[in-house]
Design a protein around this motif. Structure first.
Motif, mmCIF file in Angstrom:
data_model
loop_
_atom_site.group_PDB
_atom_site.id
_atom_site.type_symbol
_atom_site.label_atom_id
_atom_site.label_comp_id
_atom_site.label_asym_id
_atom_site.label_seq_id
_atom_site.Cartn_x
_atom_site.Cartn_y
_atom_site.Cartn_z
ATOM 1 N N HIS A 151 0.886 -1.325 -0.004
ATOM 2 C CA HIS A 151 -0.019 -0.043 -0.022
ATOM 3 C C HIS A 151 0.872 1.222 0.127
ATOM 4 C CE1 HIS A 151 0.601 0.250 4.477
ATOM 5 N NE2 HIS A 151 0.011 1.648 4.382
ATOM 6 N N LEU A 152 2.191 1.228 0.279
ATOM 7 C CA LEU A 152 3.112 2.325 0.246
ATOM 8 C C LEU A 152 3.848 2.220 -1.242
ATOM 9 C CD1 LEU A 152 4.390 2.767 3.874
ATOM 10 C CD2 LEU A 152 2.536 4.046 2.519
ATOM 11 N N LYS A 153 3.385 1.270 -2.187
ATOM 12 C CA LYS A 153 4.303 1.164 -3.435
ATOM 13 C C LYS A 153 4.383 2.339 -4.019
ATOM 14 C CE LYS A 153 5.089 -2.406 -7.056
ATOM 15 N NZ LYS A 153 4.617 -3.595 -7.663
ATOM 16 N N GLY A 154 5.532 2.569 -4.864
ATOM 17 C CA GLY A 154 5.189 3.785 -5.653
ATOM 18 C C GLY A 154 5.831 5.113 -4.939
ATOM 19 N N ASP A 155 6.056 4.919 -3.764
ATOM 20 C CA ASP A 155 6.706 5.989 -2.964
ATOM 21 C C ASP A 155 7.970 5.819 -2.611
ATOM 22 O OD1 ASP A 155 4.471 7.843 -2.911
ATOM 23 O OD2 ASP A 155 3.893 6.882 -0.937
ATOM 24 N N THR A 156 9.141 6.859 -3.085
ATOM 25 C CA THR A 156 10.662 6.828 -2.584
ATOM 26 C C THR A 156 10.708 7.516 -1.434
ATOM 27 O OG1 THR A 156 11.483 6.471 -4.812
ATOM 28 C CG2 THR A 156 12.831 7.156 -3.165
ATOM 29 N N LEU A 157 10.799 7.149 -0.238
ATOM 30 C CA LEU A 157 11.083 7.763 0.970
ATOM 31 C C LEU A 157 12.545 7.611 1.479
ATOM 32 C CD1 LEU A 157 7.977 6.475 0.901
ATOM 33 C CD2 LEU A 157 8.266 6.445 3.451
ATOM 34 N N ASN A 158 12.903 8.974 1.536
ATOM 35 C CA ASN A 158 14.187 9.274 1.860
ATOM 36 C C ASN A 158 14.370 9.257 3.673
ATOM 37 O OD1 ASN A 158 16.598 11.092 2.945
ATOM 38 N ND2 ASN A 158 17.075 10.651 0.927
ATOM 39 N N LEU A 159 14.805 8.512 4.062
ATOM 40 C CA LEU A 159 14.859 8.485 5.712
ATOM 41 C C LEU A 159 16.294 8.934 6.125
ATOM 42 C CD1 LEU A 159 13.099 7.794 8.353
ATOM 43 C CD2 LEU A 159 13.847 5.388 8.002
ATOM 44 N N ALA B 213 13.749 12.044 -3.741
ATOM 45 C CA ALA B 213 12.658 11.584 -2.764
ATOM 46 C C ALA B 213 11.274 12.087 -2.759
ATOM 47 C CB ALA B 213 13.096 12.057 -1.473
ATOM 48 N N ASP B 214 10.427 11.202 -2.913
ATOM 49 C CA ASP B 214 8.815 11.745 -2.831
ATOM 50 C C ASP B 214 8.630 12.241 -1.544
ATOM 51 O OD1 ASP B 214 8.318 10.819 -5.657
ATOM 52 O OD2 ASP B 214 8.363 8.829 -4.685
ATOM 53 N N ILE B 215 9.064 11.647 -0.672
ATOM 54 C CA ILE B 215 8.960 12.042 0.620
ATOM 55 C C ILE B 215 10.060 12.232 1.470
ATOM 56 C CG2 ILE B 215 7.926 11.454 3.073
ATOM 57 C CD1 ILE B 215 5.652 10.055 1.309
ATOM 58 N N ALA B 216 10.517 13.111 2.163
ATOM 59 C CA ALA B 216 11.753 13.232 2.943
ATOM 60 C C ALA B 216 11.406 13.291 4.270
ATOM 61 C CB ALA B 216 12.426 14.417 2.565
ATOM 62 N N ILE B 217 11.867 12.236 5.104
ATOM 63 C CA ILE B 217 11.466 11.983 6.415
ATOM 64 C C ILE B 217 12.756 12.498 7.225
ATOM 65 C CG2 ILE B 217 10.873 10.678 8.469
ATOM 66 C CD1 ILE B 217 9.495 8.917 6.202
ATOM 67 N N SER C 10 14.704 0.413 12.399
ATOM 68 C CA SER C 10 13.553 -0.393 12.314
ATOM 69 C C SER C 10 12.249 0.125 11.585
ATOM 70 C CB SER C 10 13.191 -0.491 13.782
ATOM 71 O OG SER C 10 13.856 -1.001 14.593
ATOM 72 N N MET C 11 12.326 1.493 11.542
ATOM 73 C CA MET C 11 11.298 2.216 10.780
ATOM 74 C C MET C 11 11.568 2.006 9.032
ATOM 75 S SD MET C 11 10.164 6.135 10.449
ATOM 76 C CE MET C 11 10.046 6.062 12.536
ATOM 77 N N ALA C 12 12.861 1.882 8.664
ATOM 78 C CA ALA C 12 12.991 1.553 7.279
ATOM 79 C C ALA C 12 12.699 0.175 6.913
ATOM 80 C CB ALA C 12 14.571 1.899 6.981
ATOM 81 N N ARG C 13 12.937 -0.908 7.929
ATOM 82 C CA ARG C 13 12.582 -2.105 7.491
ATOM 83 C C ARG C 13 10.816 -2.198 7.539
ATOM 84 N NH1 ARG C 13 16.763 -6.126 9.934
ATOM 85 N NH2 ARG C 13 18.662 -4.722 10.403
ATOM 86 N N VAL C 14 10.227 -1.536 8.379
ATOM 87 C CA VAL C 14 8.650 -1.344 8.593
ATOM 88 C C VAL C 14 8.050 -0.852 7.323
ATOM 89 C CG1 VAL C 14 6.662 -0.502 9.561
ATOM 90 C CG2 VAL C 14 8.777 -1.816 10.900
ATOM 91 N N LEU C 15 8.735 0.196 6.779
ATOM 92 C CA LEU C 15 8.241 0.762 5.526
ATOM 93 C C LEU C 15 8.374 -0.005 4.312
ATOM 94 C CD1 LEU C 15 9.643 4.644 6.232
ATOM 95 C CD2 LEU C 15 7.176 3.865 6.073
ATOM 96 N N GLU C 16 9.547 -0.753 4.381
ATOM 97 C CA GLU C 16 9.844 -1.430 2.996
ATOM 98 C C GLU C 16 8.619 -2.704 2.999
ATOM 99 O OE1 GLU C 16 14.488 -0.876 2.223
ATOM 100 O OE2 GLU C 16 13.907 -2.566 3.821
ATOM 101 N N ALA C 17 8.483 -2.983 4.281
ATOM 102 C CA ALA C 17 7.414 -4.307 4.141
ATOM 103 C C ALA C 17 6.159 -3.936 3.856
ATOM 104 C CB ALA C 17 7.291 -4.701 5.661
#
Length: 598
Positions: A122-130, A352-356, A154-161
């Motif tokens: 459900h987050l596919k298509g977004d590139t998140l720069n963490l 990055a689509d989203i910069a965290i 951990s957050m990166a792993r969760v977002l990838e999942a």
């Protein structure tokens, strides 16, 4: 049947009721998305396997009493295969009881999907720069940065999942006054002089100074004989900055890469991998600061006043405008922030689509100017730019705060924590608490092998499940062809329900940027499993073992689980392995190992 499947079913029933004219004034356009229909686990198992407040959500729009609408939902739900019974309770809650085979279907799902159980797109298509950790290269990573390492990875792993493309980035602050203070501190240490008033202290400064001298000597450079007088030229023949010297420049040039290598090593030891190690200094040397400022100038967001250059951030919601080039011609620190965000959004590779940004507690005042800058670039604050502020970490021992670092002075470093309790306990304890809250790290507790230690409690559940597998193999118990409808006890149901919650927990952890939810889920699953283990048997006990257990358990006033018949043993072994796989998956998302012995 999972809560997600029930939410979808309730959504479809709502549409059916509307099309049949049974839902009062409710229209299809008024329905929320399917995943917005809450399906939750009742606190009291007597109320069913799952409960929903869907009728209460929709009653006002429908112009109906919640209980009347709930009765309509209940009637349709009761017709669904896999649902044993439905009851309307209270003001309009819908309580659902699944038949045992439908409830246990999640066991097959876990074992069929393996490490991908609960993963979604459900987050596919977004590139998140963490961006996380991002400590200055002026010393070892302190405990605050260590928390961000655990939470961020951990957050990166969760977002990838959850299907996102994640770029893990470390922002290396290798430009500015902190580097000058670092170099001055090294020079003073090399000459046996007191640390400058604004310098860095700790045994590591003496250590780095000695290493720089040794490296320089090996290169044929007598670094201590270089001029300490301000001025002169650097290796490129360019004038040194004001207040600088050839000796300080040499220390800086050699020491910063040393600290950089140390930080990379510490991150590697902590099981944290970065895709990008970004050097702040490159923003200046590559002309990126000027490029970003020129863009804002073309947008009409830059003006000159009192000899300085200003970003008109109040146009975009900030409480005051910000200086980006000071009257003396030097860049303010915020100029690098502007250039860095612009660079993240416009890179040739993985823009990055989203910069965290994951920032420390002392950076709360930066949010306004950062969001204003985001808006000035035409982006959506809070969407394209997201800022997470972490709170403080207190390291405790015997109920008192500790300062145990010999190397870094009066702070606790990442290496200190690893030495004290290991990587698993360090990562788990730092990631299990919401980063918005302060956290106390109890060294005595986290080094103990007791159920009060949360990481031990979860890992022990995994190790215990592996021991069940070994015993089952020795007893020739297999779950091939197991009949999961035999998982019909209360303890079976508690474990099955916990497994079914994993996909929604994983999705929420990603959407809310909350990896601590993974740890809380694992502890709940481990609790259900330990209880199940104590009251149900997988592998039959022989007579001698039963007698020994009877004496032991009778003393604890616990009942002895009955030896199961072969078919029930097979079903329970399959449930055991589903728990094992789910715990291993969850621990992996936290960067923690799942041992098979403890």
């Amino acid at each position: 049947m999972s809560p997600e499947a029930l939410s979808e079913l309730i959504f479809n029933i709502a549409n059916t009721l509307i099309s049949e004219g049974k839902a009062g004034q409710l229209t299809a356009e008024q329905l929320p998305a399917a995943d917005k229909f809450a399906v939750m686990r009742p606190k009291d198992r007597a109320h069913g396997d799952w409960a929903s407040n869907a009728a209460m959500q929709l009653a006002k729009k429908a112009g109906m009493k919640p209980r009347d609408l709930a009765e309509l939902f209940a009637g349709e739900l009761a017709k669904t295969a896999g649902i044993k019974s439905v009851e309307v309770a209270g003001p309009g809650f819908i309580n659902i009881v699944l038949d045992s085979s439908a409830a246990a279907a999640v066991v097959d799902q876990v074992l069929e999907t393996g490490t991908k159980f609960g993963h979604n797109d459900h987050l596919k298509g977004d590139t998140l720069n963490l961006e996380f950790v991002s400590a200055n290269p002026t010393g070892p990573i302190h405990i605050g940065g260590t928390r961000w390492a655990a939470v961020g990875d951990s957050m990166a792993r969760v977002l990838e999942a959850n299907g996102a493309e994640v770029v893990r980035e470390y922002y290396f602050n290798d430009h500015g006054e902190q580097i000058n203070r670092f170099a001055k501190s090294l020079v003073a240490a090399a000459h046996g002089e007191p640390t400058p008033a604004d310098g860095y202290k700790g045994a590591y400064i003496d250590e780095i100074a000695r290493r720089v001298i040794a490296e320089a000597n090996a290169d044929g450079v007598d670094i201590l004989d270089l001029p300490r007088i301000d001025g002169g030229l650097n290796d490129d023949g360019e004038p040194l900055g004001e207040g600088d010297s050839a000796q300080r420049e040499e220390f800086r040039k050699r020491a910063v890469p040393m600290m950089f290598a140390e930080i990379q090593h510490s991150m590697d030891e902590f099981r944290v991998k970065f895709d990008v190690w970004f050097h702040e200094n490159s923003l200046y040397t590559d002309g990126k600061v000027e490029k970003a400022i020129d863009y804002l100038r073309q947008q009409g967001d830059i003006y000159e006043k009192d000899g300085a250059t200003w970003f008109e951030s109040t146009k975009h919601g900030d409480d005051k405008d910000r200086v980006i080039i000071k009257s003396d011609g030097h860049y303010a620190y915020f100029a690098a922030d502007i250039a860095y965000y612009y660079d993240k959004r416009h890179r040739a590779i993985n823009p990055a689509d989203i910069a965290i940004y994951m920032l420390g507690a002392d950076h709360h005042g930066y949010i306004g100017r950062m969001m204003a800058m985001c808006a000035a670039f035409g982006d959506k604050p809070g969407e394209n730019m997201q800022i997470l502020i972490g709170q403080l970490v207190n390291v405790m021992k015997d109920g008192k705060p500790v300062r145990m670092s010999k190397r870094a002075g009066n702070v606790v470093t990442i290496d200190d924590l690893i030495d004290a309790i290991g990587v698993d306990a360090s990562r788990y304890s730092l990631a299990r608490t919401d980063y918005n809250s302060p956290v106390d790290i109890d060294l005595n507790l986290l080094a103990s092998h007791s159920n009060d230690n949360p990481v031990y409690y979860v890992q022990y559940a995994h190790a215990r499940s592996c021991n069940v597998d070994r015993n089952a193999a020795a007893a020739d118990v297999s779950y091939v062809g197991a009949d999961l409808s035999l998982l019909d006890t209360e303890a079976d149901g508690e474990v099955i329900a916990a497994l079914a919650q994993w996909p929604s927990v994983l999705a929420q952890a990603g959407d809310l940027r909350a990896p601590h939810r993974i740890a809380h889920y694992l502890e709940d699953l481990a609790a259900a499993y330990h209880k199940w283990y104590n009251v149900e048997r997988v592998v039959p006990m022989d007579t001698a073992e039963q007698e020994a257990r009877l004496d032991e358990e009778a003393a604890k006033e616990l009942r002895i689980a009955k030896n199961p018949e072969p078919a029930r043993a097979a079903a329970r072994l399959k449930l055991n392995d589903a728990v094992q796989k789910t715990i291993a998956n969850g621990l992996d998302l936290l960067g923690v190992t799942a041992p098979d012995h403890m």
